[in-house]
Design a protein around this motif. Structure first.
Motif, PDB file in Angstrom:
ATOM      1  N   ILE A 188      44.996  47.079  32.414  1.00  5.81           N
ATOM      2  CA  ILE A 188      44.739  45.650  32.370  1.00  5.81           C
ATOM      3  C   ILE A 188      45.502  44.935  33.479  1.00  5.81           C
ATOM      4  N   GLN A 189      44.864  43.931  34.076  1.00  8.21           N
ATOM      5  CA  GLN A 189      45.449  43.217  35.204  1.00  8.21           C
ATOM      6  C   GLN A 189      46.030  41.870  34.774  1.00  8.21           C
ATOM      7  N   THR A 190      47.014  41.419  35.518  1.00 11.26           N
ATOM      8  CA  THR A 190      47.571  40.085  35.279  1.00 11.26           C
ATOM      9  C   THR A 190      46.526  39.035  35.643  1.00 11.26           C
ATOM     10  N   GLU A 191      46.730  37.817  35.185  1.00  9.47           N
ATOM     11  CA  GLU A 191      45.764  36.748  35.396  1.00  9.47           C
ATOM     12  C   GLU A 191      46.276  35.742  36.429  1.00  9.47           C
ATOM     13  N   THR A 192      45.520  35.533  37.477  1.00 15.09           N
ATOM     14  CA  THR A 192      45.823  34.437  38.385  1.00 15.09           C
ATOM     15  C   THR A 192      45.699  33.124  37.629  1.00 15.09           C
ATOM     16  N   ASP A 193      46.680  32.230  37.776  1.00 17.81           N
ATOM     17  CA  ASP A 193      46.568  30.915  37.158  1.00 17.81           C
ATOM     18  C   ASP A 193      45.508  30.111  37.912  1.00 17.81           C
TER      19      ASP A 193
ATOM     20  N   GLY B 149      40.342  28.993  32.606  1.00 19.77           N
ATOM     21  CA  GLY B 149      41.733  28.805  32.200  1.00 19.77           C
ATOM     22  C   GLY B 149      42.300  30.157  31.856  1.00 19.77           C
ATOM     23  N   LYS B 150      43.271  30.201  30.952  1.00 22.64           N
ATOM     24  CA  LYS B 150      43.785  31.483  30.498  1.00 22.64           C
ATOM     25  C   LYS B 150      42.677  32.216  29.755  1.00 22.64           C
ATOM     26  N   ILE B 151      42.530  33.509  30.012  1.00 26.50           N
ATOM     27  CA  ILE B 151      41.442  34.291  29.418  1.00 26.50           C
ATOM     28  C   ILE B 151      41.577  34.305  27.896  1.00 26.50           C
ATOM     29  N   ASP B 152      40.470  34.048  27.221  1.00 22.69           N
ATOM     30  CA  ASP B 152      40.425  34.015  25.765  1.00 22.69           C
ATOM     31  C   ASP B 152      39.300  34.936  25.294  1.00 22.69           C
ATOM     32  N   ILE B 153      39.657  36.135  24.808  1.00 22.84           N
ATOM     33  CA  ILE B 153      38.619  37.079  24.396  1.00 22.84           C
ATOM     34  C   ILE B 153      37.876  36.583  23.165  1.00 22.84           C
ATOM     35  N   GLU B 154      38.487  35.643  22.407  1.00 22.73           N
ATOM     36  CA  GLU B 154      37.803  35.075  21.242  1.00 22.73           C
ATOM     37  C   GLU B 154      36.638  34.181  21.664  1.00 22.73           C
ATOM     38  N   LYS B 155      36.654  33.740  22.917  1.00 25.91           N
ATOM     39  CA  LYS B 155      35.538  32.953  23.464  1.00 25.91           C
ATOM     40  C   LYS B 155      34.590  33.835  24.270  1.00 25.91           C
ATOM     41  N   ASN B 156      34.687  35.141  24.042  1.00 31.26           N
ATOM     42  CA  ASN B 156      33.842  36.122  24.725  1.00 31.26           C
ATOM     43  C   ASN B 156      34.088  36.130  26.229  1.00 31.26           C
ATOM     44  N   GLU B 157      35.336  35.903  26.631  1.00 33.21           N
ATOM     45  CA  GLU B 157      35.735  36.045  28.021  1.00 33.21           C
ATOM     46  C   GLU B 157      36.343  37.436  28.216  1.00 33.21           C
ATOM     47  N   ALA B 158      36.006  38.075  29.322  1.00 25.40           N
ATOM     48  CA  ALA B 158      36.456  39.443  29.579  1.00 25.40           C
ATOM     49  C   ALA B 158      37.837  39.464  30.212  1.00 25.40           C
ATOM     50  N   ASN B 159      38.620  40.463  29.829  1.00 22.27           N
ATOM     51  CA  ASN B 159      39.820  40.815  30.577  1.00 22.27           C
ATOM     52  C   ASN B 159      39.410  41.696  31.754  1.00 22.27           C
ATOM     53  N   SER B 160      40.312  41.860  32.732  1.00 23.77           N
ATOM     54  CA  SER B 160      39.963  42.686  33.890  1.00 23.77           C
ATOM     55  C   SER B 160      40.896  43.875  34.020  1.00 23.77           C
ATOM     56  N   TYR B 161      40.362  44.928  34.672  1.00 25.19           N
ATOM     57  CA  TYR B 161      41.042  46.221  34.720  1.00 25.19           C
ATOM     58  C   TYR B 161      40.864  46.858  36.094  1.00 25.19           C
ATOM     59  N   LYS B 162      41.791  47.772  36.427  1.00 23.67           N
ATOM     60  CA  LYS B 162      41.683  48.561  37.655  1.00 23.67           C
ATOM     61  C   LYS B 162      42.068  50.004  37.365  1.00 23.67           C
TER      62      LYS B 162
ATOM     63  N   LYS C 191      11.459  34.603  46.157  1.00 24.65           N
ATOM     64  CA  LYS C 191      11.895  33.886  44.942  1.00 24.65           C
ATOM     65  C   LYS C 191      12.443  34.867  43.901  1.00 24.65           C
ATOM     66  N   SER C 192      13.238  35.792  44.397  1.00 24.19           N
ATOM     67  CA  SER C 192      13.836  36.828  43.568  1.00 24.19           C
ATOM     68  C   SER C 192      15.333  36.876  43.840  1.00 24.19           C
ATOM     69  N   ALA C 193      16.078  37.457  42.891  1.00 31.52           N
ATOM     70  CA  ALA C 193      17.524  37.428  43.048  1.00 31.52           C
ATOM     71  C   ALA C 193      18.177  38.504  42.179  1.00 31.52           C
ATOM     72  N   PHE C 194      19.434  38.779  42.484  1.00 28.55           N
ATOM     73  CA  PHE C 194      20.232  39.702  41.677  1.00 28.55           C
ATOM     74  C   PHE C 194      21.623  39.112  41.519  1.00 28.55           C
ATOM     75  N   ALA C 195      22.308  39.534  40.479  1.00 25.72           N
ATOM     76  CA  ALA C 195      23.713  39.160  40.309  1.00 25.72           C
ATOM     77  C   ALA C 195      24.423  40.244  39.513  1.00 25.72           C
ATOM     78  N   LEU C 196      25.681  40.474  39.849  1.00 22.32           N
ATOM     79  CA  LEU C 196      26.521  41.365  39.048  1.00 22.32           C
ATOM     80  C   LEU C 196      27.887  40.732  38.902  1.00 22.32           C
ATOM     81  N   THR C 197      28.464  40.902  37.725  1.00 26.50           N
ATOM     82  CA  THR C 197      29.836  40.479  37.468  1.00 26.50           C
ATOM     83  C   THR C 197      30.546  41.657  36.821  1.00 26.50           C
ATOM     84  N   SER C 198      31.720  41.981  37.308  1.00 26.13           N
ATOM     85  CA  SER C 198      32.425  43.167  36.828  1.00 26.13           C
ATOM     86  C   SER C 198      33.858  42.825  36.451  1.00 26.13           C
ATOM     87  N   ASN C 199      34.331  43.423  35.377  1.00 23.57           N
ATOM     88  CA  ASN C 199      35.740  43.298  35.015  1.00 23.57           C
ATOM     89  C   ASN C 199      36.488  44.617  35.218  1.00 23.57           C
TER      90      ASN C 199
END
Length: 437
Positions: free
Chosen positions: A230-235, A212-225, A315-323
């Motif tokens: 700071i970037q706008t949020e897609t609904d 939903g709308k980003i909530d940093i109080e819920k430990n959700e990250a904002n995004s940047y470029k 049986k191995s894997a990687f993941a990355l998430t970036s803001n």
């Protein structure tokens, strides 16, 4: 904006290398520390071996304004990795007898062109011919606004077909938005509820849900470029199952481990998801790493980017998430996998070579080659060299030594031969010599 391109790993050598018994965590920590102090990457990464998380790291800020640092529970928008979850939900519905791969979609979406010929399989495989509505420039004029199903269907239905159904594959977010609507109709529940009931709760994911709308109080990250603007949020009413899920690397890996070990849907269904047509699986791409290969997906929305891959044989894997990234995520993935599979990798250096505005004059001009599809225009802004390919946004180049420049985010290196009025462009293993016009 949900990205449509997929970066695949370089497959260079074909020698057998076993998985290391230990991960060089110190070198990986150094690698990510260098990225952090040079403002090249913000986000979280994780590695899995034999079903266990063996490495995790978080760098940068989840919110720059409050200087909030990410931790192992920080959540990111994962963009098109959502499609792997959505495809899994579709196969779950198939196993429950609610729908079939071969059935067409005209009863759901009669207004969509060629709906009487387009099947569920075509949507999953990006073979529908339905135009990718996020490709239209007008998309960025409304992507931050809430859209109803009726409004999105109207938008998608107004486009002409890109090609006849099942004649080729072409990535389209429209396909997975429509699959999201179908799932909601099949279960008479919201996509968020279906995701929670069919995947999140059964396999015990902690930080995965529909966004939903980003909530940093819920430990959700904002995004940047760029310089961390700071970037706008897609609904999230717009991307739905095409790009609307929030998660973290560890949860993504736990999901992958459950999926590929047939804890969510059967082996037969996972095999169907992995089967490629024109390089597209159903919610998956095949991504090589030397002689090995993984199945996974990439994602991008607003300033967020993400990537994951699961190696079935190892049986191995990687993941990355970036803001926020000013570096090539593919290179980061290669470093992670090199550590996982006991290969050497290099900690990057961001030392720059000092040049003046006058020094750059000799490089300015338009460069082209019959063997290269685009022209490259080189200009300058003060003491910074700027490149722009035909029809593409411009980007700034960093000087690394005399006559040599780079753009890390795309893995581009440009070497100028001023005597012969040439420029050599290197990217992704390709080498192209362009002449100044």
């Amino acid at each position: 904006m949900m990205k449509k391109k997929v970066l695949l790993f370089l497959a260079i050598l074909t020698v057998q290398v076993g998985i290391s018994q230990t991960i060089d965590k110190v070198k990986l920590d150094t690698y990510f520390n260098v990225l952090e102090v040079n403002n090249k990457f913000m986000g979280s990464v994780a590695l899995m071996k034999d079903g266990e998380i063996v490495y995790a790291n978080q760098i940068g800020f989840s919110d720059i304004e409050t200087k909030k640092k990410p931790d192992d529970n920080t959540k990111y928008r994962i963009g098109s990795i959502s499609k792997t979850f959505t495809a899994t939900l579709v196969f779950k519905a198939i196993e429950e007898g609610r729908i079939k791969l071969e059935q067409t979609i005209e009863n759901y979406f009669p207004s969509v062109r060629n709906s009487s010929e387009i099947t569920i399989a075509d949507l999953l495989n990006h073979r529908s011919g339905i135009y990718n509505f996020t490709n239209d420039e007008v998309y960025l004029s409304y992507n931050t606004e809430h859209k109803s199903e009726e409004e999105l269907l109207s938008i998608i239905s107004e486009y002409e077909s890109a090609f006849e159904p099942n004649t080729k594959s072409e990535y389209s977010n429209s396909n997975y938005v429509l699959l999201s609507f179908i799932l909601e109709k099949l279960y008479n529940k919201s996509f968020a509820e279906i995701l929670r009931e069919k995947i999140v709760h059964p396999i015990g994911l902690k930080n995965t849900y529909f966004g939903g709308k980003i909530d940093i109080e819920k430990n959700e990250a904002n995004s940047y470029k760029g310089d961390w603007e700071i970037q706008t949020e897609t609904d999230m009413s717009i991307p739905l199952g095409a790009g609307g899920i929030i998660s973290d690397p560890s949860d993504i890996l736990l999901f992958a481990e459950a999926l590929f070990n047939h804890k969510i849907v059967s082996e037969e269904r996972v095999t169907q998801m992995q089967t490629l047509k024109d390089n597209y699986g159903m919610g998956l791409f095949k991504m090589p790493f030397y002689e090995k290969y993984s199945f996974g997906h990439t994602g991008g929305i607003d300033g967020f980017s993400s990537m994951f891959g699961y190696f079935p044989e190892e049986k191995s894997a990687f993941a990355l998430t970036s803001n926020g990234t000013n570096f090539n995520n593919n290179d980061i993935a290669i470093a992670l996998l090199s550590a996982l599979f006991n290969r050497d990798f290099t900690v990057p250096s961001f030392e720059t070579y000092k040049v003046s505005s006058d020094d750059l004059e000799v490089y300015l001009g338009i460069y082209s080659s019959p063997s290269f599809p685009l022209k490259i225009t080189i200009t300058k802004s003060g003491a910074i060299l700027v490149a722009q390919a035909t029809g593409q946004p411009s980007f700034s180049l960093d000087a690394t030594e005399k006559d040599k420049f780079k753009f890390d985010q795309a893995g581009v290196v440009m070497e100028f031969d001023t005597k012969n009025n040439q420029m050599t462009l290197k990217q992704g293993g390709g080498v192209f010599v362009l002449a100044k016009e």
